[in-house]
Design a protein around this motif. Structure first.
Motif, PDB file in Angstrom:
ATOM      1  N   ALA A  75       0.841  -1.206   0.000  1.00  0.00           N
ATOM      2  CA  ALA A  75       0.000   0.000   0.000  1.00  0.00           C
ATOM      3  C   ALA A  75       0.874   1.254   0.000  1.00  0.00           C
ATOM      4  CB  ALA A  75      -0.912  -0.004   1.222  1.00  0.00           C
ATOM      5  N   ALA A  76       1.973   1.199   0.759  1.00  0.00           N
ATOM      6  CA  ALA A  76       2.886   2.347   0.825  1.00  0.00           C
ATOM      7  C   ALA A  76       3.506   2.603  -0.550  1.00  0.00           C
ATOM      8  CB  ALA A  76       3.981   2.090   1.860  1.00  0.00           C
ATOM      9  N   ARG A  77       3.914   1.524  -1.211  1.00  0.00           N
ATOM     10  CA  ARG A  77       4.537   1.671  -2.539  1.00  0.00           C
ATOM     11  C   ARG A  77       3.565   2.327  -3.510  1.00  0.00           C
ATOM     12  NH1 ARG A  77       7.078  -3.868  -2.686  1.00  0.00           N
ATOM     13  NH2 ARG A  77       8.994  -3.487  -1.546  1.00  0.00           N
ATOM     14  N   GLU A  78       2.341   1.808  -3.500  1.00  0.00           N
ATOM     15  CA  GLU A  78       1.332   2.300  -4.426  1.00  0.00           C
ATOM     16  C   GLU A  78       1.013   3.770  -4.125  1.00  0.00           C
ATOM     17  OE1 GLU A  78       0.393   1.045  -7.061  1.00  0.00           O
ATOM     18  OE2 GLU A  78      -1.231   2.451  -7.531  1.00  0.00           O
ATOM     19  N   ALA A  79       0.823   4.069  -2.831  1.00  0.00           N
ATOM     20  CA  ALA A  79       0.459   5.434  -2.441  1.00  0.00           C
ATOM     21  C   ALA A  79       1.584   6.401  -2.797  1.00  0.00           C
ATOM     22  CB  ALA A  79       0.168   5.483  -0.948  1.00  0.00           C
ATOM     23  N   ALA A  80       2.816   6.043  -2.425  1.00  0.00           N
ATOM     24  CA  ALA A  80       3.945   6.941  -2.636  1.00  0.00           C
ATOM     25  C   ALA A  80       4.154   7.218  -4.128  1.00  0.00           C
ATOM     26  CB  ALA A  80       5.207   6.347  -2.034  1.00  0.00           C
ATOM     27  N   ARG A  81       3.993   6.174  -4.930  1.00  0.00           N
ATOM     28  CA  ARG A  81       4.200   6.287  -6.379  1.00  0.00           C
ATOM     29  C   ARG A  81       3.262   7.329  -7.000  1.00  0.00           C
ATOM     30  NH1 ARG A  81       2.488   3.681 -10.710  1.00  0.00           N
ATOM     31  NH2 ARG A  81       0.812   2.673  -9.572  1.00  0.00           N
ATOM     32  N   THR A  82       2.062   7.413  -6.429  1.00  0.00           N
ATOM     33  CA  THR A  82       1.062   8.270  -7.061  1.00  0.00           C
ATOM     34  C   THR A  82       1.113   9.712  -6.547  1.00  0.00           C
ATOM     35  OG1 THR A  82      -0.521   7.597  -5.380  1.00  0.00           O
ATOM     36  CG2 THR A  82      -0.572   6.362  -7.447  1.00  0.00           C
ATOM     37  N   ALA A  83       1.947  10.013  -5.572  1.00  0.00           N
ATOM     38  CA  ALA A  83       1.988  11.393  -5.047  1.00  0.00           C
ATOM     39  C   ALA A  83       2.699  12.293  -6.054  1.00  0.00           C
ATOM     40  CB  ALA A  83       2.711  11.422  -3.708  1.00  0.00           C
ATOM     41  N   ALA A 121       1.418  16.695  -1.707  1.00  0.00           N
ATOM     42  CA  ALA A 121       0.529  15.524  -1.853  1.00  0.00           C
ATOM     43  C   ALA A 121       1.100  14.344  -1.048  1.00  0.00           C
ATOM     44  CB  ALA A 121       0.385  15.151  -3.318  1.00  0.00           C
ATOM     45  N   LEU A 122       2.419  14.233  -1.066  1.00  0.00           N
ATOM     46  CA  LEU A 122       3.058  13.139  -0.325  1.00  0.00           C
ATOM     47  C   LEU A 122       2.852  13.329   1.181  1.00  0.00           C
ATOM     48  CD1 LEU A 122       4.866  10.608  -0.761  1.00  0.00           C
ATOM     49  CD2 LEU A 122       6.828  12.069  -0.315  1.00  0.00           C
ATOM     50  N   ARG A 123       2.977  14.567   1.628  1.00  0.00           N
ATOM     51  CA  ARG A 123       2.758  14.847   3.054  1.00  0.00           C
ATOM     52  C   ARG A 123       1.305  14.496   3.432  1.00  0.00           C
ATOM     53  NH1 ARG A 123       4.091  18.931   7.209  1.00  0.00           N
ATOM     54  NH2 ARG A 123       5.618  19.929   5.893  1.00  0.00           N
ATOM     55  N   THR A 124       0.355  14.905   2.591  1.00  0.00           N
ATOM     56  CA  THR A 124      -1.057  14.622   2.865  1.00  0.00           C
ATOM     57  C   THR A 124      -1.309  13.113   2.902  1.00  0.00           C
ATOM     58  OG1 THR A 124      -1.576  16.659   1.727  1.00  0.00           O
ATOM     59  CG2 THR A 124      -3.415  15.167   2.098  1.00  0.00           C
ATOM     60  N   LEU A 125      -0.656  12.412   1.964  1.00  0.00           N
ATOM     61  CA  LEU A 125      -0.801  10.951   1.929  1.00  0.00           C
ATOM     62  C   LEU A 125      -0.331  10.325   3.236  1.00  0.00           C
ATOM     63  CD1 LEU A 125       0.401   9.637  -1.507  1.00  0.00           C
ATOM     64  CD2 LEU A 125      -1.502   8.805  -0.171  1.00  0.00           C
ATOM     65  N   LEU A 126       0.826  10.812   3.713  1.00  0.00           N
ATOM     66  CA  LEU A 126       1.371  10.272   4.963  1.00  0.00           C
ATOM     67  C   LEU A 126       0.457  10.596   6.143  1.00  0.00           C
ATOM     68  CD1 LEU A 126       5.167  10.884   4.497  1.00  0.00           C
ATOM     69  CD2 LEU A 126       4.141   8.728   5.188  1.00  0.00           C
ATOM     70  N   GLU A 127      -0.150  11.785   6.103  1.00  0.00           N
ATOM     71  CA  GLU A 127      -1.056  12.175   7.199  1.00  0.00           C
ATOM     72  C   GLU A 127      -2.226  11.190   7.300  1.00  0.00           C
ATOM     73  OE1 GLU A 127      -0.522  14.749   9.193  1.00  0.00           O
ATOM     74  OE2 GLU A 127       0.429  16.397   8.112  1.00  0.00           O
ATOM     75  N   THR A 128      -2.624  10.623   6.165  1.00  0.00           N
ATOM     76  CA  THR A 128      -3.809   9.751   6.182  1.00  0.00           C
ATOM     77  C   THR A 128      -3.436   8.270   6.083  1.00  0.00           C
ATOM     78  OG1 THR A 128      -4.001  10.083   3.805  1.00  0.00           O
ATOM     79  CG2 THR A 128      -5.370  11.475   5.192  1.00  0.00           C
ATOM     80  N   PRO A 160       9.196   3.443   0.854  1.00  0.00           N
ATOM     81  CA  PRO A 160       8.710   4.025  -0.413  1.00  0.00           C
ATOM     82  C   PRO A 160       8.420   5.516  -0.297  1.00  0.00           C
ATOM     83  CG  PRO A 160       7.508   2.004   0.099  1.00  0.00           C
ATOM     84  CD  PRO A 160       8.341   2.328   1.309  1.00  0.00           C
ATOM     85  N   PHE A 161       8.036   5.971   0.909  1.00  0.00           N
ATOM     86  CA  PHE A 161       7.708   7.394   1.076  1.00  0.00           C
ATOM     87  C   PHE A 161       8.970   8.261   1.020  1.00  0.00           C
ATOM     88  CE2 PHE A 161       4.047   5.310   3.167  1.00  0.00           C
ATOM     89  CZ  PHE A 161       3.039   5.852   2.378  1.00  0.00           C
ATOM     90  N   ILE A 162      10.024   7.831   1.701  1.00  0.00           N
ATOM     91  CA  ILE A 162      11.240   8.660   1.680  1.00  0.00           C
ATOM     92  C   ILE A 162      11.885   8.582   0.288  1.00  0.00           C
ATOM     93  CG2 ILE A 162      12.704   6.857   2.752  1.00  0.00           C
ATOM     94  CD1 ILE A 162      13.165  10.651   3.135  1.00  0.00           C
ATOM     95  N   GLN A 163      11.760   7.425  -0.354  1.00  0.00           N
ATOM     96  CA  GLN A 163      12.322   7.328  -1.714  1.00  0.00           C
ATOM     97  C   GLN A 163      11.604   8.301  -2.648  1.00  0.00           C
ATOM     98  OE1 GLN A 163      11.839   3.064  -2.183  1.00  0.00           O
ATOM     99  NE2 GLN A 163      14.051   2.732  -2.028  1.00  0.00           N
ATOM    100  N   ARG A 164      10.286   8.360  -2.504  1.00  0.00           N
ATOM    101  CA  ARG A 164       9.521   9.294  -3.351  1.00  0.00           C
ATOM    102  C   ARG A 164       9.845  10.745  -2.975  1.00  0.00           C
ATOM    103  NH1 ARG A 164       7.608  10.441  -8.132  1.00  0.00           N
ATOM    104  NH2 ARG A 164       5.569  11.432  -8.155  1.00  0.00           N
TER     105      ARG A 164
END
Ligand code: URA
Length: 280
Positions: free
Chosen positions: A81-89, A94-101, A191-195
């Motif tokens: 889920a993290a990979r998929e979410a991070a990829r789409t930010a 947008a990435l910060r918002t994704l992490l918040e949720t 995946p989040f820090i990589q993105r």
């Protein structure tokens, strides 16, 4: 026989001091939980005699509602889920918002807040540490405690301040009591820090300390071996230069290594000067 006088009950201040020394420095919930009480009382035994007739619903004694079952996210599911979410930010915001949720990392439940980044998103150099500590958890910014102050000095020594760098961590939530993040937590956050690195798109990446270096630069070498060595880092869109150095918290504990950290900082300054020259 000596007469035993009971110890006086500790004061609230003494109790808090005891907890603080034991590493309990943050509250997880508003209300205390008595973990010694029976969480799930055994079901009532079958009646030995003939069952009584059921009471009509309106006369049934009220039973307290059970709390909803906690849904555990499997690590593999959370990582996917993290990979998929991070990829789409598409942007850092947008990435910060994704992490918040994002609900796939349990560290979020014990941290006070997300610690996303500090500095300039357009910076040519990015520093990445391991995970926020207590001060960062309170302020919501990376490297603001004692080790952050040392990092500021290290950057200043090569003419940099926070307006010219971007700072983040592999893990954006404080692990409780500053414990080491588990490999699963690290894999979920990776995946989040990589993105984040891909979106900042710096020319130079500096990993601070062993965990950040081993995770991002994919090495098993310890920091003594990996530090000060330039390697390529693939952001996903291009190769940039990356270098590992000591974590400032380690330098605070072992100041003898500051000399080597200074060598790394000079090497970083040289690389930045070469980049600036190429740009003109
Ligand atoms: N240590 C880290 O690795 N990161 C911080 O933000 C603070 C301390």
């Amino acid at each position: 026989m000596p007469i035993m006088t009971p110890e006086p009950a500790p004061t609230v201040a003494q109790l808090l001091a005891f907890y603080l020394e034991a590493g309990v420095d943050c509250a997880l919930m508003d209300e205390p939980v008595n973990r010694l009480s029976d969480p799930d009382p055994a079901p009532a035994r079958e009646p030995a005699e003939a069952p009584q007739r059921a009471l009509p619903a309106s006369m049934q004694p009220a039973t307290p509602p059970r709390p909803p079952a906690k849904i555990e996210v499997l690590p593999e599911v959370a990582i996917a889920a993290a990979r998929e979410a991070a990829r789409t930010a598409p942007t850092l915001e947008a990435l910060r918002t994704l992490l918040e949720t994002f609900e796939g990392c349990a560290l979020k439940n014990t941290a006070t807040r997300l610690v996303f980044s500090d500095g300039n998103p357009a910076a040519k150099i990015m520093f990445v540490g391991e995970a926020p500590g207590r001060d960062e958890d309170i302020e919501g910014l990376p490297f603001v405690g004692r080790s952050g102050k040392l990092l500021d000095l290290m950057m200043k020594a090569i003419g940099l301040d926070r307006s010219q760098v971007y700072i983040a961590n592999v893990i954006p939530w404080r692990p409780p009591g500053n414990r080491t993040p588990t490999p699963q937590e690290t894999q979920i956050c990776l995946p989040f820090i990589q993105r984040q690195i891909e979106l900042v798109n710096p020319d130079i990446l500096v990993t601070l300390g062993n965990p950040s270096t081993q995770t991002l630069l994919q090495t098993k070498d310890g920091i003594m071996k990996s530090r000060g060595r330039w390697v390529d880092y693939d952001t996903g869109t291009r190769n940039i230069r990356a270098i590992a150095s000591f974590h400032p918290a380690y330098l605070l504990r072992s100041p003898g290594y500051k000399r080597m950290a200074w060598v790394d900082m000079r090497s970083i300054a040289k690389a930045m000067a070469a980049l600036a020259e190429r740009a003109v």
